[in-house]
Enzyme design. Structure first.
Site, short mmCIF file in Angstrom:
data_model
loop_
_atom_site.label_atom_id
_atom_site.label_comp_id
_atom_site.label_asym_id
_atom_site.label_seq_id
_atom_site.Cartn_x
_atom_site.Cartn_y
_atom_site.Cartn_z
CG ASP A 7 -1.83 1.33 0.97
OD1 ASP A 7 -2.81 1.34 0.04
OD2 ASP A 7 -1.91 1.96 2.08
CB SER A 8 0.34 4.59 -1.11
OG SER A 8 -0.92 4.98 -0.58
CE1 TYR A 39 2.91 5.90 -3.58
CE2 TYR A 39 1.81 3.91 -4.87
CZ TYR A 39 2.91 4.36 -4.15
OH TYR A 39 4.21 3.84 -4.12
CB CYS A 70 -2.46 0.77 -2.89
SG CYS A 70 -2.47 2.75 -3.42
CD GLU A 162 -1.38 7.16 5.70
OE1 GLU A 162 -0.35 7.21 6.22
OE2 GLU A 162 -1.70 6.12 5.40
CB CYS A 194 -9.45 4.52 -0.41
SG CYS A 194 -8.17 4.98 0.43
CG HIS A 196 -5.98 5.18 4.06
ND1 HIS A 196 -5.53 4.63 2.77
CD2 HIS A 196 -5.28 5.63 4.89
CE1 HIS A 196 -4.18 4.84 3.12
NE2 HIS A 196 -3.90 5.46 4.24
#
Length: 270
Positions: A7-8, A39, A70, A162, A194, A196
């Site tokens: 993942d980014s 990203y 990702c 994040e 996504c 996240h």
């Protein structure tokens, strides 16, 4: 017998957590490209270059199979990697297809022609890069017809997650859902496109309302991976150690990952 998860940043930890619980005997090597995250605001060529570099490192770590956890990388780089980059004895898989097959109620590996499905109005929440790629719509068209997809680029949401800023993340979810509903007032299903976003699933559900079925990726990817490895046990790589790699500062990333998963995670420099 390690499997790689890329993942980014930290979002792929939601996928890692699910696949680890589903396949407790498989060691997983996680690679977070935290130095270059997010990203979702990068162009496709840049995403491709960063993704191939990261996956190469996972191959070096003994992984013959790598999951691109990702969505932006899956959208911008996966098909090109599969067609012209990945060595014959390695596999790179994405996270879109398990989600779409759940949405269209098709069995994993069902390659029959596209057909009409029950859900007609789908809201897609994703990064700007994923939305711009139209990769979700393309993969959906292989499996279903007559589905209207309205995509909402969720700028800023990955950064807020994040950074652990839950108040900002909730405000952004509300703003993005309201923006989409002005274009599609009554979606039947919502895709959290996504890795996240599952951390904000309750916020999405609250704003969308109980009548909208929200699809999140982690558990679907875990089931698909278990099925894939049952059919392709030779794709378990030579690696035997579970580890976490990052291009960012290992101590900082470890602390954020620990908050993310609510258990201690120790990253090392990639």
């Amino acid at each position: 017998m390690a499997v790689g998860v890329f993942d980014s940043g930290l979002g792929g930890l939601t996928v890692l957590d699910a696949v680890s619980k589903r396949l407790p005997d498989v060691p997983f090597v996680y690679f977070g490209d935290n130095a270059h995250a997010p990203y979702g605001i990068r162009d496709a060529e840049n995403v491709y270059d960063l993704t191939t570099a990261a996956v190469s490192r996972l191959f070096e770590a003994g992984c013959d199979l790598v999951i691109l956890a990702c969505n932006t990388a899956s959208a911008a780089a996966l098909r090109r990697m599969q067609e012209s980059w990945a060595p014959e004895d390695k596999r790179v898989l994405g996270v879109f297809v398990p989600l779409i097959e759940a949405l269209t109620e098709r069995r994993w590996g069902d390659n029959s022609p596209p057909r009409e499905v029950e859900v007609k109005h789908v809201a897609l929440f994703a990064t700007p890069a994923t939305v711009a790629s139209r990769a979700f719509q393309r993969e959906l068209a292989f499996r279903a017809i007559g589905v209207d997809v309205e995509a909402q680029p969720c700028g800023g949401l990955v950064d807020a997650i994040e950074e652990g800023d839950e108040m900002l993340a909730e405000a952004l979810v509300r703003s993005h859902v309201e923006a989409l509903k002005r274009r599609m007032p009554h979606p039947e299903a919502a895709i959290l496109g996504c890795t996240h976003y599952p951390l904000m699933e309750k916020a999405f559900q609250d704003v969308l309302g109980p009548q909208v079925k929200v699809y999140s990726q982690a558990d679907l990817v875990a089931e698909s991976l278990a099925d894939y490895l049952a059919r392709h046990p030779d794709m378990l790589g030579a690696g035997t150690e579970t580890m976490f790699l990052t291009t960012g500062d290992p101590a900082t990333v470890s602390d954020k990952a620990t908050q993310f998963l609510r258990r201690r995670i120790e990253f090392r420099a990639a």
